[in-house]
Design an enzyme around this catalytic site. Sequence first.
Site, PDB file in Angstrom:
ATOM      1  N   HIS A   4       0.853  -1.191   0.000  1.00  0.00           N
ATOM      2  CA  HIS A   4       0.000   0.000   0.000  1.00  0.00           C
ATOM      3  C   HIS A   4       0.887   1.238   0.000  1.00  0.00           C
ATOM      4  O   HIS A   4       1.892   1.287   0.695  1.00  0.00           O
ATOM      5  CB  HIS A   4      -0.884   0.002   1.253  1.00  0.00           C
ATOM      6  N   ASP A  55     -14.915   2.340   6.925  1.00  0.00           N
ATOM      7  CA  ASP A  55     -13.922   3.297   6.428  1.00  0.00           C
ATOM      8  C   ASP A  55     -14.503   4.154   5.317  1.00  0.00           C
ATOM      9  O   ASP A  55     -14.206   5.351   5.234  1.00  0.00           O
ATOM     10  CB  ASP A  55     -12.655   2.593   5.941  1.00  0.00           C
ATOM     11  N   ARG A  77     -14.644  12.439   7.138  1.00  0.00           N
ATOM     12  CA  ARG A  77     -13.398  13.123   7.517  1.00  0.00           C
ATOM     13  C   ARG A  77     -12.989  14.132   6.457  1.00  0.00           C
ATOM     14  O   ARG A  77     -12.504  15.227   6.761  1.00  0.00           O
ATOM     15  CB  ARG A  77     -12.268  12.089   7.707  1.00  0.00           C
ATOM     16  N   SER A  84      -7.691   3.724   9.205  1.00  0.00           N
ATOM     17  CA  SER A  84      -8.297   3.704   7.874  1.00  0.00           C
ATOM     18  C   SER A  84      -7.491   2.782   6.943  1.00  0.00           C
ATOM     19  O   SER A  84      -8.043   1.903   6.281  1.00  0.00           O
ATOM     20  CB  SER A  84      -8.324   5.137   7.319  1.00  0.00           C
ATOM     21  N   LYS A 136      -8.338  -1.651   6.115  1.00  0.00           N
ATOM     22  CA  LYS A 136      -8.535  -2.137   4.733  1.00  0.00           C
ATOM     23  C   LYS A 136      -7.524  -3.234   4.396  1.00  0.00           C
ATOM     24  O   LYS A 136      -7.852  -4.241   3.776  1.00  0.00           O
ATOM     25  CB  LYS A 136      -8.379  -0.978   3.730  1.00  0.00           C
TER      26      LYS A 136
HETATM   27  N1  URA Z   1      -5.383   6.817   2.826  1.00  0.00           N
HETATM   28  C1  URA Z   1      -6.399   6.130   3.410  1.00  0.00           C
HETATM   29  O1  URA Z   1      -6.813   5.091   2.928  1.00  0.00           O
HETATM   30  N2  URA Z   1      -6.920   6.640   4.543  1.00  0.00           N
HETATM   31  C2  URA Z   1      -6.492   7.773   5.120  1.00  0.00           C
HETATM   32  O2  URA Z   1      -6.993   8.161   6.159  1.00  0.00           O
HETATM   33  C3  URA Z   1      -5.443   8.484   4.495  1.00  0.00           C
HETATM   34  C4  URA Z   1      -4.897   7.968   3.340  1.00  0.00           C
END
Ligand code: URA
Length: 434
Positions: free
Chosen positions: A82, A161, A168, A183, A187
């Site tokens: 990621h 999320d 957010r 967050s 995932k």
């Molecule tokens: N990427 C994400 O998936 N979540 C965040 O809060 C910030 C960057």
Amino acid sequence: MLMTELITKKRDGGKLSGEEIRFIVDGYTKGDIPDYQMSAFLMAVFFQGMDREETLELTMAMMHSGDTLDLSGISGVKADKHSTGGVGDKTSLVLVPMVASLGVKMAKMSGRGLGHTGGTLDKLESFPGFNINIGHERFMENVEKVGMVIAGQTADLDPADKKMYALRDVTGTVNSIPLIVSSIMSKKLAAGADVIVLDVKTGSGSFMKTPEDAHVLASEMVEIGKLAGRKTIAVVTDMDQPLGSAVGNALEVKEAIATLKGEYAGDLLELCLTLGTCILTAAGLADSDASARAMLQGTIDSGAALEKLAEFVAAQDGDPNSVYDTSLLPMAPVHMEVPAETAGYVSHLDALGIGMTSLKLGGGRATKESDVDLSVGVVVHKKVGDRVAQGESLATIHAATEEAAAAAVAQYRACVTVTAQAPDPVPFIKEIVR
Ligand code: URA
């Protein structure tokens, strides 16, 4: 339990229990807790923070808010990667085939670009016919058979999320370490990999503007990943200038292919070798960083990684010939150079501004609904520290029209600082957090 009491507890600096955090996440996901109360809670977290135990509870509650992917039926080590997002970030297109050609199973769900950052799914759609919606069954089959999949989300992963991130985004609560950690990690944990490698960007083109903030984010994500039972490593890397040279979908695919052919060596390749080394050593496939790097370089030298990319493109309905003949990829009709006005050294490149230049050419999305022109963008010729003669090209603009190209030339020029003195070199890989 009353949401009002939990909001005031956090507002006053209190520590929430796992039960209280699950009440908030479940209630908000189901729609029992309204946006206005969740907004107040998120703002309380923004100012008061969360300790590691609370962050872990929040991450796990979010991970379990929807489906989770069970990769246990797939043989071998399953890994995921990621990036916190940046400009010109085509790392997955290079790294995933390199690592998959060495036997690691890479099951990756990616997103589309929004704002100045690109998305891997848009880039992949540059391959004629490429299908990002292959469904759960084919997703699993391809991970086993090909060793790599990059697709849009196939299951209802982490609905908490989705709702919380959207809230957010409009309540000034994105930039909070526990909220970013939960967050991203919820995932990644829901997506089922045993090994998680995180590329945490720092600099003007990223969320974390300083290496110190990026260090804290990286360390927290690694700790949460480990506490959740996954091998997690984070690499903090520079995003003060675009990664590699191409910014724009098909242009980035061409650069990724050239890198897999061994035609480029620079920050992009260095990043892929570093992230790949973390994956191979964590997966137990290499006993040292040096042997991992040699194995990864071998996938380029032998052509195995390029072949793996073509196999993957074909397995997702794309034309594998476009991997070997890049004239089959989208190409913009207008090319215009950006000549340097003065001689000197490039001392600064505004990554965010360059991402915006590509977006305005049509290469990115201003809103989720916008169409993307896959062919347009920018190819950077002079990076920070490079010497430039007056009139020499700083970059080439790829545009749909002469007017769009001329506007982009002016925008690009404003992103470049040329000085008489060479800038002090800054390390590209800032640190590795294991
Ligand atoms: N990427 C994400 O998936 N979540 C965040 O809060 C910030 C960057």
